[in-house]
Scaffold this motif. Structure first.
Motif, PDB file in Angstrom:
ATOM      1  N   THR A 105      11.475  64.465  48.657  1.00 39.69           N
ATOM      2  CA  THR A 105      11.793  63.136  49.255  1.00 39.69           C
ATOM      3  C   THR A 105      12.273  62.435  48.205  1.00 39.69           C
ATOM      4  OG1 THR A 105      10.427  63.617  51.128  1.00 39.69           O
ATOM      5  CG2 THR A 105      11.069  61.398  50.687  1.00 39.69           C
ATOM      6  N   GLN A 172       5.562  51.679  44.523  1.00 39.90           N
ATOM      7  CA  GLN A 172       4.930  52.496  45.210  1.00 39.90           C
ATOM      8  C   GLN A 172       4.705  54.078  44.855  1.00 39.90           C
ATOM      9  OE1 GLN A 172       5.950  51.243  49.249  1.00 39.90           O
ATOM     10  NE2 GLN A 172       4.649  49.187  49.152  1.00 39.90           N
ATOM     11  N   LEU A 173       5.957  54.160  44.540  1.00 38.97           N
ATOM     12  CA  LEU A 173       6.245  55.692  44.403  1.00 38.97           C
ATOM     13  C   LEU A 173       6.217  56.061  42.824  1.00 38.97           C
ATOM     14  CD1 LEU A 173       9.184  56.354  47.029  1.00 38.97           C
ATOM     15  CD2 LEU A 173       6.801  56.845  47.392  1.00 38.97           C
ATOM     16  N   SER A 174       5.662  55.269  42.060  1.00 40.35           N
ATOM     17  CA  SER A 174       5.768  55.633  40.460  1.00 40.35           C
ATOM     18  C   SER A 174       4.853  56.658  40.220  1.00 40.35           C
ATOM     19  CB  SER A 174       5.529  54.323  39.868  1.00 40.35           C
ATOM     20  OG  SER A 174       3.999  54.033  39.991  1.00 40.35           O
ATOM     21  N   ASP A 175       3.592  56.822  41.211  1.00 43.84           N
ATOM     22  CA  ASP A 175       2.642  57.941  40.486  1.00 43.84           C
ATOM     23  C   ASP A 175       2.773  59.103  41.634  1.00 43.84           C
ATOM     24  OD1 ASP A 175       1.545  56.312  38.758  1.00 43.84           O
ATOM     25  OD2 ASP A 175       0.259  55.070  40.088  1.00 43.84           O
ATOM     26  N   SER A 176       3.511  59.160  42.618  1.00 40.74           N
ATOM     27  CA  SER A 176       3.652  60.206  43.570  1.00 40.74           C
ATOM     28  C   SER A 176       4.327  61.366  42.876  1.00 40.74           C
ATOM     29  CB  SER A 176       4.339  59.914  44.703  1.00 40.74           C
ATOM     30  OG  SER A 176       4.728  60.766  45.352  1.00 40.74           O
ATOM     31  N   THR A 177       3.833  62.561  43.128  1.00 45.34           N
ATOM     32  CA  THR A 177       4.407  63.859  42.595  1.00 45.34           C
ATOM     33  C   THR A 177       5.280  64.646  43.505  1.00 45.34           C
ATOM     34  OG1 THR A 177       2.382  65.063  43.502  1.00 45.34           O
ATOM     35  CG2 THR A 177       2.499  64.381  41.130  1.00 45.34           C
ATOM     36  N   GLN A 178       5.345  64.027  44.853  1.00 51.23           N
ATOM     37  CA  GLN A 178       6.142  64.693  46.223  1.00 51.23           C
ATOM     38  C   GLN A 178       7.282  63.712  46.383  1.00 51.23           C
ATOM     39  OE1 GLN A 178       5.178  67.590  47.093  1.00 51.23           O
ATOM     40  NE2 GLN A 178       3.389  67.669  46.028  1.00 51.23           N
ATOM     41  N   ALA A 179       7.247  62.515  46.159  1.00 50.15           N
ATOM     42  CA  ALA A 179       8.347  61.737  46.408  1.00 50.15           C
ATOM     43  C   ALA A 179       8.685  60.648  45.240  1.00 50.15           C
ATOM     44  CB  ALA A 179       8.188  61.205  47.634  1.00 50.15           C
ATOM     45  N   GLY A 180       9.809  59.912  45.072  1.00 48.03           N
ATOM     46  CA  GLY A 180      10.084  59.130  44.374  1.00 48.03           C
ATOM     47  C   GLY A 180      11.619  58.336  44.481  1.00 48.03           C
ATOM     48  N   SER A 184      11.860  55.825  39.733  1.00 48.24           N
ATOM     49  CA  SER A 184      10.300  55.911  39.483  1.00 48.24           C
ATOM     50  C   SER A 184      10.352  57.658  38.854  1.00 48.24           C
ATOM     51  CB  SER A 184       9.823  55.904  40.735  1.00 48.24           C
ATOM     52  OG  SER A 184      10.161  56.456  41.783  1.00 48.24           O
ATOM     53  N   TRP A 185      11.557  58.338  39.638  1.00 46.71           N
ATOM     54  CA  TRP A 185      11.044  59.822  39.069  1.00 46.71           C
ATOM     55  C   TRP A 185      11.640  60.396  37.798  1.00 46.71           C
ATOM     56  CZ3 TRP A 185       8.347  63.564  41.445  1.00 46.71           C
ATOM     57  CH2 TRP A 185       8.663  64.829  40.856  1.00 46.71           C
TER      58      TRP A 185
END
Length: 252
Positions: A105, A172-180, A184-185
């Motif tokens: 995502t 909000q998505l900076s630390d996510s490994t499934q979305a970004g 952020s990614w």
């Protein structure tokens, strides 16, 4: 006026005669001087008109400068956002047997918001520059004040909304490994240099630059709002002075 005349005659030694030379020495000089006259008095209308022309000229060029800066910065914002989207479009579709570069995502809303903000700012600045520089009846004070005020508030709202919207989603998505998001990614690879996949460092740089420029535009558009308020205040002050008529002003 009186003067004395001196004649130089030939010398007694028999030298050749010289032409008479008359030398005038002023003994006295009297001149009748006219009494000094003060410059003509300026009326209140003249002073108000001069002041109005000066203020309008200063406001005119300040607004053109703000609009020109807004246009240049907005073009850079559009270029950075479009480059990030194009690079993502060229790298996110990979074969099934190849490890994907992107998460399942990817939220493109911040980049789309930055792109839309840049387009709106560019169109608004060009619109004002056309009105301000074209020799049309809209160049009178009130239409220009109204146009600049509306565009200044619109641009300020767009920049504040885009900054909050894009910054909130990125954080909000900076630390996510499934979305970004694109920023952020890709910025997770910042510092890895050549080993970063798929031009991630370029996407991170352009996405970050676009967001930072929008934040800069918040400051510029805040100045535009203050400049718009200053224009209305000057116009009201000049009209008030013209109505009051404080008397005759001399030696302006």
């Amino acid at each position: 006026m009186s003067f004395q005349r001196f004649d130089i005659s030939p010398n007694p030694a028999g030298e050749s005669k010289r032409p008479h030379l008359s030398v005038f020495r002023f003994a006295s000089f009297q001149s009748s001087r006219r009494p000094s006259q003060a410059p003509p008095a300026y009326s209140v209308d003249d002073v108000v008109l001069t002041r109005k022309q000066l203020h309008v000229r200063v406001l005119h060029w300040l607004r053109i400068a703000i609009a020109s800066i807004t246009f240049l910065v907005s073009v850079v914002i559009v270029a950075c956002s479009a480059t990030s989207l194009k690079t993502y479009a060229n790298t996110h579709n990979t074969a099934e047997w190849i490890l994907p570069l992107w998460p399942s995502t990817v939220d493109l809303r911040p980049t789309h918001a930055l792109l839309a903000c840049g387009i709106v700012l560019a169109v608004a600045s060009v619109f004002y520059l056309v009105i301000a520089l074209a020799p049309t009846p809209l160049r009178s004070d009130r239409p220009l004040n109204l146009t600049f005020t509306v565009l200044a508030f619109l641009s300020l709202f767009m920049t504040i909304f885009t900054t909050v919207f894009a910054g909130t989603i990125d954080s909000q998505l900076s630390d996510s490994t499934q979305a970004g998001t694109l920023a952020s990614w890709t910025c997770k690879w910042q510092g890895y240099g050549p080993v970063a996949p798929g031009r991630f460092t370029d996407i991170c740089a352009t996405s970050t630059a676009a967001l930072n420029l929008v934040i800069l535009m918040v400051v510029i558009e805040s100045l535009s709002v203050l400049l718009a308020g200053w224009g209305w205040w000057i116009g009201a002050k000049i009209k008030r002075e013209a109505r009051e008529g404080k008397g005759e002003v001399t030696h302006v």
